[in-house]
Design a protein around this motif. Sequence first.
Motif, PDB file in Angstrom:
ATOM      1  N   GLY A  56     -10.909 -19.452  25.766  1.00 21.63           N
ATOM      2  CA  GLY A  56     -10.382 -19.390  24.415  1.00 21.63           C
ATOM      3  C   GLY A  56     -11.460 -19.686  23.402  1.00 21.63           C
ATOM      4  N   ASP A  57     -11.035 -19.898  22.149  1.00 25.05           N
ATOM      5  CA  ASP A  57     -11.981 -20.100  21.055  1.00 25.05           C
ATOM      6  C   ASP A  57     -12.447 -21.539  20.911  1.00 25.05           C
ATOM      7  N   LYS A  58     -11.697 -22.493  21.466  1.00 27.77           N
ATOM      8  CA  LYS A  58     -11.992 -23.898  21.214  1.00 27.77           C
ATOM      9  C   LYS A  58     -12.520 -24.662  22.416  1.00 27.77           C
ATOM     10  N   LEU A  59     -12.428 -24.097  23.605  1.00 30.67           N
ATOM     11  CA  LEU A  59     -12.772 -24.828  24.821  1.00 30.67           C
ATOM     12  C   LEU A  59     -13.912 -24.146  25.574  1.00 30.67           C
ATOM     13  N   LYS A  60     -14.953 -24.913  25.903  1.00 31.98           N
ATOM     14  CA  LYS A  60     -16.048 -24.453  26.747  1.00 31.98           C
ATOM     15  C   LYS A  60     -16.076 -25.306  28.012  1.00 31.98           C
ATOM     16  N   THR A  61     -16.298 -24.677  29.127  1.00 34.16           N
ATOM     17  CA  THR A  61     -16.380 -25.406  30.391  1.00 34.16           C
ATOM     18  C   THR A  61     -17.731 -25.143  31.037  1.00 34.16           C
ATOM     19  N   TYR A  62     -18.191 -26.142  31.804  1.00 37.24           N
ATOM     20  CA  TYR A  62     -19.507 -26.073  32.428  1.00 37.24           C
ATOM     21  C   TYR A  62     -19.406 -26.495  33.888  1.00 37.24           C
ATOM     22  N   LEU A  63     -20.208 -25.850  34.722  1.00 37.71           N
ATOM     23  CA  LEU A  63     -20.253 -26.162  36.140  1.00 37.71           C
ATOM     24  C   LEU A  63     -21.689 -26.029  36.615  1.00 37.71           C
ATOM     25  N   GLY A  64     -22.148 -26.945  37.472  1.00 38.68           N
ATOM     26  CA  GLY A  64     -23.528 -26.861  37.936  1.00 38.68           C
ATOM     27  C   GLY A  64     -23.737 -27.617  39.228  1.00 38.68           C
ATOM     28  N   THR A  65     -24.903 -27.409  39.798  1.00 34.70           N
ATOM     29  CA  THR A  65     -25.337 -28.144  40.978  1.00 34.70           C
ATOM     30  C   THR A  65     -26.828 -28.405  40.858  1.00 34.70           C
ATOM     31  N   SER A  66     -27.282 -29.542  41.368  1.00 40.39           N
ATOM     32  CA  SER A  66     -28.695 -29.882  41.305  1.00 40.39           C
ATOM     33  C   SER A  66     -29.097 -30.598  42.577  1.00 40.39           C
ATOM     34  N   GLY A  67     -30.380 -30.522  42.891  1.00 45.78           N
ATOM     35  CA  GLY A  67     -30.851 -31.216  44.070  1.00 45.78           C
ATOM     36  C   GLY A  67     -32.296 -30.894  44.402  1.00 45.78           C
ATOM     37  N   ASP A  68     -32.813 -31.503  45.473  1.00 42.28           N
ATOM     38  CA  ASP A  68     -34.169 -31.244  45.915  1.00 42.28           C
ATOM     39  C   ASP A  68     -34.150 -30.723  47.341  1.00 42.28           C
ATOM     40  N   MET A  69     -35.314 -30.651  47.969  1.00 44.54           N
ATOM     41  CA  MET A  69     -35.426 -30.011  49.274  1.00 44.54           C
ATOM     42  C   MET A  69     -35.203 -30.961  50.445  1.00 44.54           C
ATOM     43  N   GLU A  70     -34.753 -32.190  50.170  1.00 44.72           N
ATOM     44  CA  GLU A  70     -34.592 -33.164  51.236  1.00 44.72           C
ATOM     45  C   GLU A  70     -33.159 -33.297  51.723  1.00 44.72           C
ATOM     46  N   GLY A  71     -32.250 -32.499  51.169  1.00 47.39           N
ATOM     47  CA  GLY A  71     -30.892 -32.482  51.662  1.00 47.39           C
ATOM     48  C   GLY A  71     -29.879 -33.230  50.830  1.00 47.39           C
ATOM     49  N   ASN A  72     -30.287 -33.889  49.758  1.00 45.07           N
ATOM     50  CA  ASN A  72     -29.358 -34.537  48.834  1.00 45.07           C
ATOM     51  C   ASN A  72     -29.004 -33.546  47.733  1.00 45.07           C
ATOM     52  N   TYR A  73     -27.829 -33.705  47.149  1.00 45.41           N
ATOM     53  CA  TYR A  73     -27.422 -32.807  46.085  1.00 45.41           C
ATOM     54  C   TYR A  73     -26.343 -33.454  45.232  1.00 45.41           C
ATOM     55  N   LYS A  74     -26.125 -32.860  44.066  1.00 45.93           N
ATOM     56  CA  LYS A  74     -25.071 -33.290  43.159  1.00 45.93           C
ATOM     57  C   LYS A  74     -24.314 -32.073  42.632  1.00 45.93           C
ATOM     58  N   LEU A  75     -23.024 -32.243  42.434  1.00 42.49           N
ATOM     59  CA  LEU A  75     -22.215 -31.288  41.690  1.00 42.49           C
ATOM     60  C   LEU A  75     -21.960 -31.848  40.297  1.00 42.49           C
ATOM     61  N   HIS A  76     -21.907 -30.977  39.305  1.00 44.25           N
ATOM     62  CA  HIS A  76     -21.697 -31.372  37.925  1.00 44.25           C
ATOM     63  C   HIS A  76     -20.608 -30.498  37.308  1.00 44.25           C
ATOM     64  N   GLY A  77     -19.755 -31.097  36.494  1.00 44.56           N
ATOM     65  CA  GLY A  77     -18.749 -30.328  35.781  1.00 44.56           C
ATOM     66  C   GLY A  77     -18.342 -31.016  34.505  1.00 44.56           C
ATOM     67  N   GLY A  78     -17.991 -30.246  33.477  1.00 51.07           N
ATOM     68  CA  GLY A  78     -17.583 -30.845  32.222  1.00 51.07           C
ATOM     69  C   GLY A  78     -16.950 -29.841  31.288  1.00 51.07           C
ATOM     70  N   PHE A  79     -16.460 -30.336  30.157  1.00 44.24           N
ATOM     71  CA  PHE A  79     -15.838 -29.480  29.152  1.00 44.24           C
ATOM     72  C   PHE A  79     -16.205 -29.973  27.757  1.00 44.24           C
ATOM     73  N   ASP A  80     -16.094 -29.073  26.797  1.00 42.86           N
ATOM     74  CA  ASP A  80     -16.320 -29.371  25.381  1.00 42.86           C
ATOM     75  C   ASP A  80     -15.171 -28.730  24.606  1.00 42.86           C
ATOM     76  N   TYR A  81     -14.293 -29.557  24.057  1.00 46.52           N
ATOM     77  CA  TYR A  81     -13.131 -29.078  23.299  1.00 46.52           C
ATOM     78  C   TYR A  81     -13.380 -29.306  21.820  1.00 46.52           C
ATOM     79  N   GLN A  82     -13.289 -28.239  21.028  1.00 44.92           N
ATOM     80  CA  GLN A  82     -13.613 -28.305  19.610  1.00 44.92           C
ATOM     81  C   GLN A  82     -12.368 -28.002  18.781  1.00 44.92           C
ATOM     82  N   PRO A  83     -11.551 -29.031  18.463  1.00 43.17           N
ATOM     83  CA  PRO A  83     -10.334 -28.796  17.674  1.00 43.17           C
ATOM     84  C   PRO A  83     -10.615 -28.504  16.202  1.00 43.17           C
ATOM     85  N   HIS A  84     -11.808 -28.871  15.758  1.00 41.99           N
ATOM     86  CA  HIS A  84     -12.197 -28.664  14.359  1.00 41.99           C
ATOM     87  C   HIS A  84     -13.624 -28.141  14.329  1.00 41.99           C
TER      88      HIS A  84
END
Length: 277
Positions: free
Chosen positions: A198-226
């Motif tokens: 929609g016009d007011k909501l942005k969503t984000y998704l990601g993953t990060s990590g290195d070559m040693e086998g550890n990793y992270k998932l990332h997620g978030g949103f930005d809601y702009q009512p004004h």
Amino acid sequence: MHQTTNLTFNLFVCFFLLSTTPLFAQTDLLDSDSYSISVGGASVTLETPFAAFYNQAGLAELESVSAAVHYQQLYLTNDFTEMSGAVCLPLKTSTFALSVWQTGMTGYHESRFGLAFAKKLGPRLSSGLQFSYYMMDFPENGTIRGTFLFEMGARYEFPGKQTLGIHLFNPFGAGIQSNFNQRSIPVALKVGAGFPLGDKLKTYLGTSGDMEGNYKLHGGFDYQPHEHFSLRGGLSGKPVRYAAGFGYRWNFLQTDLAVSHHALLGYSPSVSLTFNL
């Protein structure tokens, strides 16, 4: 038809990111502003001066000279802080940026100074790179050691405003050698996507990590009512870290506030100011 296309894209992104996460490990990539922190570190597609820290390709879309500063009190400890800043100079088809970052406490500090260059490669594709000098103050012998780092990224925007971003940090595996130990700085990758709902909501998704086998998932949103006000939230792990924040834009000034919670270490409040000159 348009909604079907958006749904297909979103599902593709989710499956792509989930399939890549086992390949990389948890990274030292910086979430050096309150916007990035408040959306769980899913920041690889953002277009702000702080993109100098997590994907330099995002600098290519800036339209005015800007300066930004950030301060974070880590885990509510008085003498353990993180500070960063960036100055960006957009030209016709490219942008230059200078950045500085420091974290630490009494007797121990880490610092990084960077010079970034970002360029539009077409109406939808941009790329960026950065050369940095990273320093550590080793408390065991009172010396400061440093090394040069390199990083690069790319960003693509689809016709429906969905975006994909990728950022590679320290591809040559540089590290720091002190008199008593070797500080490894891992080769790290961050991949992410952003898509509007929609016009007011942005969503984000990601993953990060290195070559040693550890990793992270990332997620978030930005809601702009004004037009001038945004509410944000995010989650990352492992270990689990959740965050919330808001942003307010008035005239030339953007103010962002965030607080994050680490499952083991507790709360970290932060504030960022961006001046668009």
